[in-house]
Design an enzyme around this catalytic site. Structure first.
Site, PDB file in Angstrom:
ATOM      1  N   HIS A  96      -2.410  10.993   0.825  1.00  0.00           N
ATOM      2  CA  HIS A  96      -1.838  10.770   2.155  1.00  0.00           C
ATOM      3  C   HIS A  96      -1.147  12.077   2.556  1.00  0.00           C
ATOM      4  CE1 HIS A  96      -0.483   7.353   5.004  1.00  0.00           C
ATOM      5  NE2 HIS A  96      -0.131   8.494   5.587  1.00  0.00           N
ATOM      6  N   TYR A 111      -3.890   1.963  15.844  1.00  0.00           N
ATOM      7  CA  TYR A 111      -2.650   1.998  16.625  1.00  0.00           C
ATOM      8  C   TYR A 111      -2.843   1.814  18.130  1.00  0.00           C
ATOM      9  CZ  TYR A 111      -0.201   3.379  12.420  1.00  0.00           C
ATOM     10  OH  TYR A 111       0.333   3.364  11.150  1.00  0.00           O
ATOM     11  N   ARG A 135       0.860  -1.187   0.000  1.00  0.00           N
ATOM     12  CA  ARG A 135       0.000   0.000   0.000  1.00  0.00           C
ATOM     13  C   ARG A 135       0.897   1.239   0.000  1.00  0.00           C
ATOM     14  NH1 ARG A 135      -2.405   2.955   4.710  1.00  0.00           N
ATOM     15  NH2 ARG A 135      -3.865   4.384   3.728  1.00  0.00           N
ATOM     16  N   ASN A 158      -7.105   1.933   9.877  1.00  0.00           N
ATOM     17  CA  ASN A 158      -5.792   2.091  10.507  1.00  0.00           C
ATOM     18  C   ASN A 158      -5.989   2.061  12.017  1.00  0.00           C
ATOM     19  OD1 ASN A 158      -5.032   2.557   7.880  1.00  0.00           O
ATOM     20  ND2 ASN A 158      -4.337   4.670   8.198  1.00  0.00           N
ATOM     21  N   GLU A 195      -6.937   8.601   6.442  1.00  0.00           N
ATOM     22  CA  GLU A 195      -7.165   9.229   7.749  1.00  0.00           C
ATOM     23  C   GLU A 195      -7.619  10.688   7.650  1.00  0.00           C
ATOM     24  OE1 GLU A 195      -3.789   8.691  10.305  1.00  0.00           O
ATOM     25  OE2 GLU A 195      -3.901   6.514  10.223  1.00  0.00           O
ATOM     26  N   GLU A 237      -3.188  -0.061   8.268  1.00  0.00           N
ATOM     27  CA  GLU A 237      -1.977   0.352   8.975  1.00  0.00           C
ATOM     28  C   GLU A 237      -2.047  -0.170  10.396  1.00  0.00           C
ATOM     29  OE1 GLU A 237      -0.902   4.526   9.145  1.00  0.00           O
ATOM     30  OE2 GLU A 237      -1.396   4.789   7.017  1.00  0.00           O
TER      31      GLU A 237
HETATM   32  C1  FCB Z   1      -0.624   7.212  10.728  1.00  0.00           C
HETATM   33  C2  FCB Z   1      -0.213   7.770   9.374  1.00  0.00           C
HETATM   34  C3  FCB Z   1       1.112   7.252   8.880  1.00  0.00           C
HETATM   35  C4  FCB Z   1       2.119   7.171  10.001  1.00  0.00           C
HETATM   36  C5  FCB Z   1       1.557   6.404  11.163  1.00  0.00           C
HETATM   37  C6  FCB Z   1       2.521   6.219  12.302  1.00  0.00           C
HETATM   38  O1  FCB Z   1      -1.521   8.067  11.338  1.00  0.00           O
HETATM   39  O2  FCB Z   1      -1.200   7.464   8.408  1.00  0.00           O
HETATM   40  O3  FCB Z   1       1.545   8.075   7.829  1.00  0.00           O
HETATM   41  O4  FCB Z   1       2.505   8.434  10.374  1.00  0.00           O
HETATM   42  O5  FCB Z   1       0.405   7.052  11.642  1.00  0.00           O
END
Ligand code: FCB
Length: 469
Positions: free
Chosen positions: A129, A298, A85, A296, A174, A371
């Site tokens: 992006h 985290y 990607r 995405n 995002e 992500e």
């Molecule tokens: C996300 C972004 C990516 C990178 C990661 C750590 O929010 O999409 O570009 O910065 O975080």
């Protein structure tokens, strides 16, 4: 037995055809900002403004992927990735943001996607992006409705030029970050602190998504959101209200619009502003049917509505305002979990929670985790990077993906962030997320233990697929 063998021995088995990928984005890796007719993006301008990016870093060179894409595709092939990607740099295609097309820009992505396909790697293309052409920011940026129409033209151009090379497109990566970090907190380009314009921007990003889906016609296309699991710090009314608000701004404002064609009424009420920029028909456009949702993920946020808390989940590296328009009083509380080098709490349960939530609350939509990954303070020693913490992070989150599939979530793939260490926005080169270590001086690439581990997982799954068929 080494740690790596122990981890893989347990086996992480996915259904046949599950996509194992890795992700990057144009500004973070390409460099070559003045080459082949590329125009200026808001990130070029922002990074060169003192105080905006840690250590004054910029991505003029980044990791030189523009020149090294063949070597990078070779690395992906060694890892056994089924998909990659990446994003297209809008100012490479339209240096002035609209009108004139720069053929050399399109040619780069043709070369890249050709190279990927030669290795049997499926290219997944993200249209945006975060690197808006500066010319469009000069005309108002995302708070200006015209930007959404320019985006749809750009999307149609890229789609037309690359549709024979790429079969999965996604629109805006995002939109929360672009709108709220770009126009409310100012942590990201263009660095404006105009809360009402952040909401306008958020709406126009959603509109840009819908218009571009329509403009691309028949194709496989997805929208991309960054979702967080959100927990109130206590059962108090104030903390529960804080959780509702942050869930509203972060998750539902985008999910509801894309998937149901409505904005959540409670969020609009919280904003308490004139919303006349949302025109009749916009939400029907935003709801244009998509083929998949890119998620995405985290971390988890633990939030409180009690006065006197800390404004942000993890400290920003530069001087910023609050991204939480209309809910600036909400504070982010330490949830007591281990953290990555970004200060982001590690919580695999949050990934299972967000995937299950989408599957439950929205019409059946195939998903991928587009992500997921972690920054740690990696050390390169004797040609190796023993990033055991990253292996553990990825292992846990892949297991959460498998649990989600077992629970009936239509999850079709996983993309690690990131393939390679790169320019991490306001943090510059200070944070490393890669499976592949990059020496930012020499541009030498070295596979970290996490890359070797991931490739072993992929190989095991392929072997099973072959035995099964
Ligand atoms: C996300 C972004 C990516 C990178 C990661 C750590 O929010 O999409 O570009 O910065 O975080």
């Amino acid at each position: 037995m080494t740690t790596q063998e122990e981890q893989t021995r347990i086996g992480l088995r996915f259904p046949t055809g599950f996509v194992f990928g890795a992700a990057t984005s144009a500004y973070q890796i390409e460099g070559a900002v003045d080459e082949d007719g590329r125009g200026v993006s808001i990130w070029d301008t922002f990074a060169k403004t003192p105080g905006r990016v840690l250590n004054g870093d910029n991505a003029d060179v980044a990791i030189d992927h523009y020149h090294r894409y063949r070597e990078d595709a070779q690395i992906m092939a060694e890892l056994g990735l089924s998909a990659y990607r990446f994003s297209v740099s809008w100012p490479r295609i339209q240096p002035d943001g609209s009108g004139r097309i720069n053929q050399k820009g399109l040619d780069f992505y043709k070369r890249l996607t050709d190279e990927l396909r030669r290795h049997g790697i499926d290219p997944w293309l993200t249209l945006y992006h975060w690197d808006l052409p500066q010319a469009l920011e000069d005309r108002g940026g995302w708070p200006n409705r015209d930007t959404a129409y320019c985006f749809a033209d750009y999307a149609a151009t890229v789609h037309e030029a690359l549709k024979d090379y790429v079969h999965t497109f996604s629109t805006v990566n995002e939109p929360w970050c672009t709108a709220f970090l770009g126009y409310a907190s100012g942590e990201h380009a263009p660095g404006r602190r105009e809360p009402e314009n952040a909401i306008r921007g958020a709406h126009h990003l959603n509109l840009a998504h819908g218009l571009s889906v329509q403009a691309m016609g028949a194709r496989r296309v997805g929208g991309c959101v960054n979702l967080y699991a959100i927990t109130p710090a206590t059962a108090s009314e104030a903390d529960q209200d804080a959780a509702r608000r942050i869930d509203g701004l972060q998750n539902r404002f985008f999910l509801d619009a894309l998937m149901t064609g409505r904005y959540p009424q409670d969020v609009l009420d919280d904003l308490g502003m004139d919303l006349d920029f949302i025109r009749d028909g916009d939400l029907a456009t935003i709801k244009a049917p998509i083929d998949l949702l890119l998620v995405n993920y985290y971390s988890r946020f633990t939030v409180s509505g009690a006065p006197g808390g800390r404004a942000s989940a993890a400290a920003a590296p530069t001087d910023t305002g609050s991204p939480w328009v209309g809910s600036e009083h909400v504070s982010f509380v330490n949830g007591g979990r281990p953290v990555t080098a970004m200060g982001w709490e590690i919580d695999r349960g949050g990934l299972l929670e967000v995937l299950s939530r989408v599957a439950r609350d929205y019409p059946a939509i195939p998903m991928v985790v587009s992500e997921n990954g972690a920054a740690f303070d990696d050390v390169l020693e004797h040609g190796r990077v023993h990033d055991a913490e990253r292996v553990a992070y990825l292992d846990e989150h892949l297991r959460a993906c498998r649990d989600a599939i077992d629970a009936g979530v239509p999850l079709e793939g996983y993309f690690a962030w990131s393939l390679m260490d790169n320019f991490e926005w306001a943090w510059g080169y200070g944070k490393r997320f890669g499976l592949v270590h990059v020496d930012f001086e020499t541009q030498r690439r070295v596979l970290k233990d996490s890359a070797l581990w991931y490739s072993e997982i992929i190989r095991q799954n392929r072997r099973h697929e072959q035995t099964d068929s």
